[in-house]
Design a protein around this motif. Structure first.
Motif, PDB file in Angstrom:
ATOM      1  N   GLY A  84      35.494  58.552  43.259  1.00  0.00           N
ATOM      2  CA  GLY A  84      35.631  57.946  44.635  1.00  0.00           C
ATOM      3  C   GLY A  84      36.486  58.728  45.543  1.00  0.00           C
ATOM      4  O   GLY A  84      37.553  59.517  45.201  1.00  0.00           O
ATOM      5  N   ALA A  85      36.215  58.547  47.024  1.00  0.00           N
ATOM      6  CA  ALA A  85      37.123  59.312  47.784  1.00  0.00           C
ATOM      7  C   ALA A  85      37.272  58.390  49.105  1.00  0.00           C
ATOM      8  O   ALA A  85      36.457  57.741  49.454  1.00  0.00           O
ATOM      9  CB  ALA A  85      36.744  60.581  48.123  1.00  0.00           C
ATOM     10  N   GLY A  86      38.537  58.283  49.537  1.00  0.00           N
ATOM     11  CA  GLY A  86      38.537  57.481  50.724  1.00  0.00           C
ATOM     12  C   GLY A  86      39.598  58.147  51.919  1.00  0.00           C
ATOM     13  O   GLY A  86      40.363  58.848  51.785  1.00  0.00           O
ATOM     14  N   GLY A 141      39.319  51.955  57.588  1.00  0.00           N
ATOM     15  CA  GLY A 141      39.344  52.900  56.111  1.00  0.00           C
ATOM     16  C   GLY A 141      37.887  53.022  55.914  1.00  0.00           C
ATOM     17  O   GLY A 141      36.884  52.206  56.328  1.00  0.00           O
ATOM     18  N   ILE A 142      37.395  54.233  55.347  1.00  0.00           N
ATOM     19  CA  ILE A 142      36.107  54.480  54.992  1.00  0.00           C
ATOM     20  C   ILE A 142      36.080  54.901  53.391  1.00  0.00           C
ATOM     21  O   ILE A 142      36.854  56.103  53.102  1.00  0.00           O
ATOM     22  CB  ILE A 142      35.535  55.653  55.884  1.00  0.00           C
ATOM     23  N   PHE A 143      35.365  54.692  52.775  1.00  0.00           N
ATOM     24  CA  PHE A 143      35.191  54.955  51.157  1.00  0.00           C
ATOM     25  C   PHE A 143      33.849  55.358  50.694  1.00  0.00           C
ATOM     26  O   PHE A 143      32.822  54.627  51.310  1.00  0.00           O
ATOM     27  CB  PHE A 143      35.849  53.806  50.500  1.00  0.00           C
ATOM     28  N   VAL A 144      33.604  56.337  50.074  1.00  0.00           N
ATOM     29  CA  VAL A 144      32.458  56.610  49.234  1.00  0.00           C
ATOM     30  C   VAL A 144      32.733  57.165  47.949  1.00  0.00           C
ATOM     31  O   VAL A 144      33.584  57.790  47.664  1.00  0.00           O
ATOM     32  CB  VAL A 144      31.951  57.957  50.141  1.00  0.00           C
ATOM     33  N   GLY A 145      31.945  56.536  47.060  1.00  0.00           N
ATOM     34  CA  GLY A 145      32.065  56.894  45.709  1.00  0.00           C
ATOM     35  C   GLY A 145      30.910  56.529  44.805  1.00  0.00           C
ATOM     36  O   GLY A 145      29.817  55.904  45.350  1.00  0.00           O
ATOM     37  N   MET A 146      30.876  56.748  43.355  1.00  0.00           N
ATOM     38  CA  MET A 146      30.273  56.257  42.457  1.00  0.00           C
ATOM     39  C   MET A 146      30.573  55.389  41.398  1.00  0.00           C
ATOM     40  O   MET A 146      31.534  55.889  40.681  1.00  0.00           O
ATOM     41  CB  MET A 146      29.364  57.678  41.818  1.00  0.00           C
ATOM     42  N   ASP A 202      19.369  56.972  37.243  1.00  0.00           N
ATOM     43  CA  ASP A 202      19.375  57.522  38.831  1.00  0.00           C
ATOM     44  C   ASP A 202      21.112  57.449  39.174  1.00  0.00           C
ATOM     45  O   ASP A 202      21.971  56.852  38.519  1.00  0.00           O
ATOM     46  CB  ASP A 202      18.610  56.902  39.871  1.00  0.00           C
ATOM     47  N   THR A 203      21.379  57.959  40.616  1.00  0.00           N
ATOM     48  CA  THR A 203      22.667  57.945  41.163  1.00  0.00           C
ATOM     49  C   THR A 203      22.704  57.158  42.257  1.00  0.00           C
ATOM     50  O   THR A 203      21.868  57.091  42.987  1.00  0.00           O
ATOM     51  CB  THR A 203      23.095  59.297  41.361  1.00  0.00           C
ATOM     52  N   SER A 204      23.677  56.224  42.171  1.00  0.00           N
ATOM     53  CA  SER A 204      24.034  55.263  43.377  1.00  0.00           C
ATOM     54  C   SER A 204      25.204  55.506  43.879  1.00  0.00           C
ATOM     55  O   SER A 204      26.032  55.891  43.261  1.00  0.00           O
ATOM     56  CB  SER A 204      24.019  53.845  42.699  1.00  0.00           C
ATOM     57  N   LEU A 205      25.502  55.537  45.127  1.00  0.00           N
ATOM     58  CA  LEU A 205      26.374  55.770  46.002  1.00  0.00           C
ATOM     59  C   LEU A 205      27.077  54.206  46.679  1.00  0.00           C
ATOM     60  O   LEU A 205      26.108  53.425  47.089  1.00  0.00           O
ATOM     61  CB  LEU A 205      26.257  56.435  47.111  1.00  0.00           C
ATOM     62  N   HIS A 206      28.355  54.186  46.541  1.00  0.00           N
ATOM     63  CA  HIS A 206      28.928  53.080  47.100  1.00  0.00           C
ATOM     64  C   HIS A 206      29.634  53.634  48.479  1.00  0.00           C
ATOM     65  O   HIS A 206      30.455  54.185  48.339  1.00  0.00           O
ATOM     66  CB  HIS A 206      30.113  52.587  45.944  1.00  0.00           C
ATOM     67  N   ILE A 207      29.243  52.872  49.599  1.00  0.00           N
ATOM     68  CA  ILE A 207      29.623  53.262  50.911  1.00  0.00           C
ATOM     69  C   ILE A 207      30.481  52.197  51.393  1.00  0.00           C
ATOM     70  O   ILE A 207      29.590  50.908  51.450  1.00  0.00           O
ATOM     71  CB  ILE A 207      28.702  53.855  51.510  1.00  0.00           C
ATOM     72  N   GLU A 208      31.408  52.284  51.947  1.00  0.00           N
ATOM     73  CA  GLU A 208      32.283  50.952  52.359  1.00  0.00           C
ATOM     74  C   GLU A 208      33.035  51.565  53.583  1.00  0.00           C
ATOM     75  O   GLU A 208      33.853  52.549  53.794  1.00  0.00           O
ATOM     76  CB  GLU A 208      33.204  50.449  51.280  1.00  0.00           C
ATOM     77  N   GLY A 209      33.317  50.679  54.507  1.00  0.00           N
ATOM     78  CA  GLY A 209      33.953  50.729  55.890  1.00  0.00           C
ATOM     79  C   GLY A 209      34.692  49.340  56.378  1.00  0.00           C
ATOM     80  O   GLY A 209      34.000  48.204  56.130  1.00  0.00           O
ATOM     81  N   PHE A 210      35.973  49.511  56.794  1.00  0.00           N
ATOM     82  CA  PHE A 210      36.624  48.202  57.281  1.00  0.00           C
ATOM     83  C   PHE A 210      37.387  48.476  58.298  1.00  0.00           C
ATOM     84  O   PHE A 210      37.866  49.619  58.450  1.00  0.00           O
ATOM     85  CB  PHE A 210      37.164  47.560  55.853  1.00  0.00           C
ATOM     86  N   TYR A 211      37.771  47.433  59.104  1.00  0.00           N
ATOM     87  CA  TYR A 211      38.969  47.830  60.063  1.00  0.00           C
ATOM     88  C   TYR A 211      39.816  46.535  59.775  1.00  0.00           C
ATOM     89  O   TYR A 211      39.326  45.248  60.127  1.00  0.00           O
ATOM     90  CB  TYR A 211      38.369  47.931  61.418  1.00  0.00           C
ATOM     91  N   GLN A 212      40.807  46.665  59.598  1.00  0.00           N
ATOM     92  CA  GLN A 212      41.980  45.625  59.453  1.00  0.00           C
ATOM     93  C   GLN A 212      42.746  45.362  60.661  1.00  0.00           C
ATOM     94  O   GLN A 212      43.699  46.238  61.092  1.00  0.00           O
ATOM     95  CB  GLN A 212      43.080  45.838  58.005  1.00  0.00           C
ATOM     96  N   TYR A 213      42.390  44.373  61.656  1.00  0.00           N
ATOM     97  CA  TYR A 213      43.121  44.426  62.883  1.00  0.00           C
ATOM     98  C   TYR A 213      44.138  43.222  62.485  1.00  0.00           C
ATOM     99  O   TYR A 213      44.231  42.150  62.040  1.00  0.00           O
ATOM    100  CB  TYR A 213      42.466  43.728  63.686  1.00  0.00           C
ATOM    101  N   GLN A 214      45.199  43.885  62.879  1.00  0.00           N
ATOM    102  CA  GLN A 214      46.658  43.040  62.580  1.00  0.00           C
ATOM    103  C   GLN A 214      46.957  42.234  63.744  1.00  0.00           C
ATOM    104  O   GLN A 214      47.559  42.839  64.934  1.00  0.00           O
ATOM    105  CB  GLN A 214      47.961  44.017  62.133  1.00  0.00           C
ATOM    106  N   VAL A 270      31.845  46.284  55.879  1.00  0.00           N
ATOM    107  CA  VAL A 270      30.610  46.388  55.268  1.00  0.00           C
ATOM    108  C   VAL A 270      30.474  47.068  53.936  1.00  0.00           C
ATOM    109  O   VAL A 270      31.487  48.108  53.877  1.00  0.00           O
ATOM    110  CB  VAL A 270      29.629  46.949  56.319  1.00  0.00           C
ATOM    111  N   ILE A 271      29.569  46.648  53.023  1.00  0.00           N
ATOM    112  CA  ILE A 271      29.365  47.255  51.714  1.00  0.00           C
ATOM    113  C   ILE A 271      27.896  47.722  51.738  1.00  0.00           C
ATOM    114  O   ILE A 271      27.194  46.877  51.773  1.00  0.00           O
ATOM    115  CB  ILE A 271      30.015  46.519  50.512  1.00  0.00           C
ATOM    116  N   TRP A 272      27.644  48.862  51.526  1.00  0.00           N
ATOM    117  CA  TRP A 272      26.332  49.444  51.272  1.00  0.00           C
ATOM    118  C   TRP A 272      26.383  50.470  49.895  1.00  0.00           C
ATOM    119  O   TRP A 272      27.078  51.144  49.724  1.00  0.00           O
ATOM    120  CB  TRP A 272      26.011  50.159  52.337  1.00  0.00           C
ATOM    121  N   ILE A 273      25.470  49.580  49.114  1.00  0.00           N
ATOM    122  CA  ILE A 273      25.228  50.278  47.800  1.00  0.00           C
ATOM    123  C   ILE A 273      23.694  50.835  47.912  1.00  0.00           C
ATOM    124  O   ILE A 273      22.721  50.225  47.978  1.00  0.00           O
ATOM    125  CB  ILE A 273      25.120  49.262  46.635  1.00  0.00           C
ATOM    126  N   THR A 274      23.409  52.391  47.570  1.00  0.00           N
ATOM    127  CA  THR A 274      22.255  52.776  47.536  1.00  0.00           C
ATOM    128  C   THR A 274      21.663  52.675  45.936  1.00  0.00           C
ATOM    129  O   THR A 274      22.831  52.839  45.281  1.00  0.00           O
ATOM    130  CB  THR A 274      22.171  54.412  48.010  1.00  0.00           C
TER     131      THR A 274
END
Length: 602
Positions: free
Chosen positions: A509-511, A525-530, A553-565, A576-580
Motif C-alpha cells: 500500500g501507498a498513501g 488523504g489518498i490511498f492505493v494498495g492491494m 486476479d488482482t484487486s486494488l483498494h482505492i480510498e480518499g477522504f477529507y477530514q474537515y476540522q 469513499v472506498i473503491w474496491i476493484t
C-alpha cells in the motif's frame, strides 16, 4: 493559587509597601521584648497565616529550580527551636535544606547576579542596605526573574513589616524622610488603576480556579473520549458469495470510546478503555453484505456483544523501567497497537475514529493478525533514533479451557525495529510477527485466524486443524514538507496449515497525506494498495475454492477522504472506498462504499 512574578518590578513594590506601611504605623511602638514569639496558624489546607511579629525567611531554594524547589511555607515561617545551638536571627536566610543557611545580605554587591545597570538596582540597594530585609540564596544570587508564590511574597512582606516595628520601636525617626513620603504618595496615586486592575484579575482567577477544582473529574485521573456518528452506504457491488447485488441502503450508526487515564507518580499510566458501537461491517469472511473483508471499514462493532453495549475494551498499565524502557502490561488490549504508543508509522491515516476510513489504509497486515487479549509489550530506546518493540498477546488468555489460556491458546508474538530521523520527518520500521491459532477458537472480532482484511482465502483455515503464520513487514513514512507526506508498506506472510500444507500471502500500500488542506488542522488523504492476497497454496489444501486454488486476479483498494476540522473538538470526514475485483475475482463487479463520519472529542 495565583502566581506573581518575583522580578525587579516586585522588588520595587516591596520597597513601596515597606515605606508606605511606615505611614500607617500610628499606634505607640512596642519594644522588641513585647512582641510575642512567632507562630503559624493553619487556616485551611492551602492557607497559612503568620502571627504578629513573625520574621520569615526570605527567598531561598535548594538548587535554583523554579518549579520543584519552591520552599514550603511551613519552612519559610516555622519558628526557631528554643534549644537551637545556632539560633536564626530575625532576618537570617534558610534554604529548604535545614543544614544550608546564609546570613543577612549587608550589601547589594554580595548578590552576584545584580548589576548596577539593572533598572531596579537602587530599589534593591535600599532594601538591602537601608532596611536590611532582603536576603539572597545560598549561592549568593538574588534570581530576580524566577517565579514566586503568593506565600513567598507574604513571607517577604512580613519580614518588611517586622523591620518597620524594629525601626519604630527603636525610635529611628531619622530614617523617615519627608521626600520619601511625598514620593510614595505620588506613586500610590499613579499606580492606583493598575493595582485595582491587578486585584480584579487575581480575584477572577481565584474564582475560576476554585470552580475548576470543584468540578474536576479527579485529581489523579483524566477522562478523555470521543463519540462518532457515521452515515454510510454501499452504492455499488455484489455479494461475492451469492453473486447477488448488495442492498444499497444508507445507515446511521455510532461508536463511543472513553479512556480513563490515571497516573500515580507522573511517569506511569493506568488506562481503562470503555467502548460501545452499533456499526455493522460491510462484510466478513464469506459473510455480511459483501461476503468479504475487502474494504472493511475501521469503525465496526464486535459481533459477540449486542449493539451499543458498553464493554471494557482495554485495561493496560504502563510504567518506565529505567530512562529508556517502557513496559505495558495489559489484561485486555490490541497488543500490536501498544507498539505504536511512541508514534505510529502511518500517523496521518491511523487513529481511532479518525483519519483513514478503512481498516487497511491504516495498517500493514503484519499488525492485523490476531485480536485483542492479555499480554505484555516492551519498548526500548537504544538511542533517540532507534527503538525496539516486543509484544506478546494471548487472544483468549482469560479462558482456562483446552486450546486457550496464556500459552496454550491463540497468540501473537511481534517484534519491531523502528528508526526515526533526528527531525522526525522520516520513519522506517521492520516488523515480524509469529501467530498461532488452534482450531475453532475466536476472539472479540469473531475471527479464528488471518489478517482480518483482504481476500476470503487469506483469512481461511482448514477445518479442525491449527494454523501457524510467520509474517514480515516493512513500513516507511516521509514528511516532504509541512503540507505533504507520503507513506507506504509491503507485507509477506507464510501460512502453515498443520498436517496439511502451506500458503503465501502478500500485500502492499501507498498513501499521500495533505495536512492543513484548505484549512489549518484539516487533513486530506489518498490511498492505493492491494489488500492481503493468497498468491500460492499447496496442492493438497482446500480453503474453500478447491485443492491448491489461490486468488487468481488482482484487486486494488482505492480510498480518499477529507477530514474537515470544525474546531478543536469536532471533525467531519467524508470519504469513499473503491474496491476493484472484490475478493480478487475479476468477475465480481467493483464495490463502492460512501462514508460520512462526524467525530466529537472531549
Amino acid at each position: 493559587m495565583s502566581i506573581v512574578r518575583w522580578d525587579s518590578r516586585f522588588t520595587f513594590w516591596l520597597l513601596f509597601l515597606l515605606d508606605i506601611s511606615i505611614l500607617l504605623v500610628i499606634n505607640p511602638a512596642r519594644s522588641q521584648a513585647d512582641i510575642p514569639p512567632s507562630t503559624v496558624s493553619p487556616v485551611s489546607n492551602n492557607t497559612v497565616v503568620p502571627a504578629s511579629g513573625q520574621s520569615p525567611v526570605f527567598f531561598a531554594d535548594r538548587n535554583n529550580s523554579v518549579v520543584e524547589q519552591v520552599i514550603p511555607v511551613s519552612q519559610l515561617l516555622s519558628p526557631v527551636p528554643k534549644n537551637s545551638a545556632s539560633p536564626v536571627s530575625s532576618h537570617q536566610v534558610r534554604s529548604s535544606d535545614d543544614n544550608a543557611a546564609m546570613g543577612q545580605v549587608n550589601s547589594v554587591s554580595q548578590l552576584s547576579d545584580i548589576k548596577p545597570t539593572d533598572w531596579a538596582f537602587q530599589a534593591l540597594q535600599s532594601l538591602v542596605e537601608r532596611y536590611g530585609v532582603i536576603a539572597g540564596y545560598p549561592n549568593q544570587t538574588f534570581q530576580g526573574n524566577r517565579a514566586m508564590t503568593r506565600y513567598e511574597f507574604a513571607a517577604g512582606l512580613n519580614a518588611a513589616l517586622a523591620r518597620i516595628n524594629e525601626l519604630v520601636s527603636a525610635g529611628t525617626s531619622d530614617l523617615l524622610r519627608k521626600e520619601d513620603l511625598e514620593t510614595l504618595q505620588k506613586l500610590q496615586n499613579q499606580f492606583a488603576p493598575e493595582l485595582a486592575q491587578l486585584r480584579g484579575k487575581v480575584d477572577s482567577l481565584e474564582t475560576r480556579t476554585a470552580a475548576v477544582q470543584a468540578q474536576q473529574f479527579s485529581t489523579t485521573t483524566k477522562l478523555v473520549g470521543q463519540v462518532a456518528g457515521v452515515v454510510a452506504g454501499i452504492v455499488a457491488g455484489n455479494n461475492v458469495v451469492t453473486k447477488q447485488p448488495a442492498p444499497h441502503n444508507f445507515t446511521f450508526s455510532d461508536s463511543v470510546n472513553l479512556k480513563l487515564n490515571t497516573s500515580f507518580n507522573g511517569t506511569d499510566q493506568l488506562r481503562i478503555t470503555l467502548g460501545a458501537n452499533n456499526t455493522t461491517p460491510s462484510g466478513a469472511t464469506r459473510s455480511g453484505i459483501l461476503g468479504t473483508n475487502d474494504g472493511k471499514t475501521s469503525d465496526y462493532a464486535s459481533p459477540l456483544f449486542p449493539s451499543n453495549q458498553l464493554i471494557v475494551s482495554g485495561v493496560r498499565y504502563r510504567y518506565l523501567l529505567g530512562s529508556n524502557t517502557a513496559i505495558n502490561v495489559f489484561a485486555q488490549s490490541d497488543g500490536a497497537f501498544e507498539l505504536g504508543l511512541s508514534g505510529t508509522i502511518n500517523p496521518y491515516f491511523e487513529g481511532s475514529a479518525a483519519n483513514g476510513i478503512s481498516r487497511y489504509s491504516r495498517r500493514n497486515m503484519v499488525y492485523d493478525y490476531g485480536d485483542t487479549g492479555a499480554g505484555i509489550a516492551i519498548l526500548h530506546n537504544f538511542s533517540k533514533q532507534l527503538e525496539l518493540g516486543l509484544e506478546y498477546t494471548s487472544i483468549n488468555g482469560n479462558n482456562p479451557t483446552e486450546n486457550n489460556g496464556l500459552f496454550e491458546g491463540r497468540y501473537v508474538a511481534l517484534g519491531q525495529l523502528l528508526y526515526s530521523s533526528p527531525k522526525k520527518n522520516f520513519r522506517l520500521a521492520l516488523t515480524y510477527a509469529n501467530t498461532y491459532s488452534p482450531p475453532n477458537t475466536t476472539g472479540l472480532s469473531g475471527t479464528n485466524f488471518g489478517p482480518v482484511i483482504g481476500s476470503n482465502l487469506a483469512n481461511s483455515t482448514v477445518a479442525g486443524k491449527g494454523t501457524l503464520a510467520n509474517t514480515y513487514g516493512a513500513e516507511a513514512f516521509y514528511r516532504i514538507n509541512p503540507s505533504l507526506a507520503v507513506n507506504g508498506w509491503v507485507g509477506y506472510s507464510a501460512h502453515r496449515y498443520l498436517e496439511n500444507g502451506d500458503a503465501e500471502v502478500w500485500d502492499w500500500g501507498a498513501g499521500l497525506s495533505f495536512p492543513d488542506l484548505f484549512q489549518k488542522g484539516s487533513l486530506g488523504g489518498i490511498f492505493v494498495g492491494m489488500e492481503p492476497k493468497l498468491t500460492s497454496l499447496s496442492p493438497n489444501v482446500n480453503l474453500g475454492n478447491g485443492n491448491g486454488v489461490a486468488d487468481k486476479d488482482t484487486s486494488l483498494h482505492i480510498e480518499g477522504f477529507y477530514q474537515y476540522q470544525v474546531n478543536d473538538n469536532i471533525a467531519i470526514t467524508p470519504g469513499v472506498i473503491w474496491i476493484t475485483a472484490p475478493d480478487f475475482n475479476a468477475s465480481n463487479p467493483d464495490s463502492v462504499v460512501l462514508w460520512l463520519r462526524t467525530t466529537f472529542r472531549f
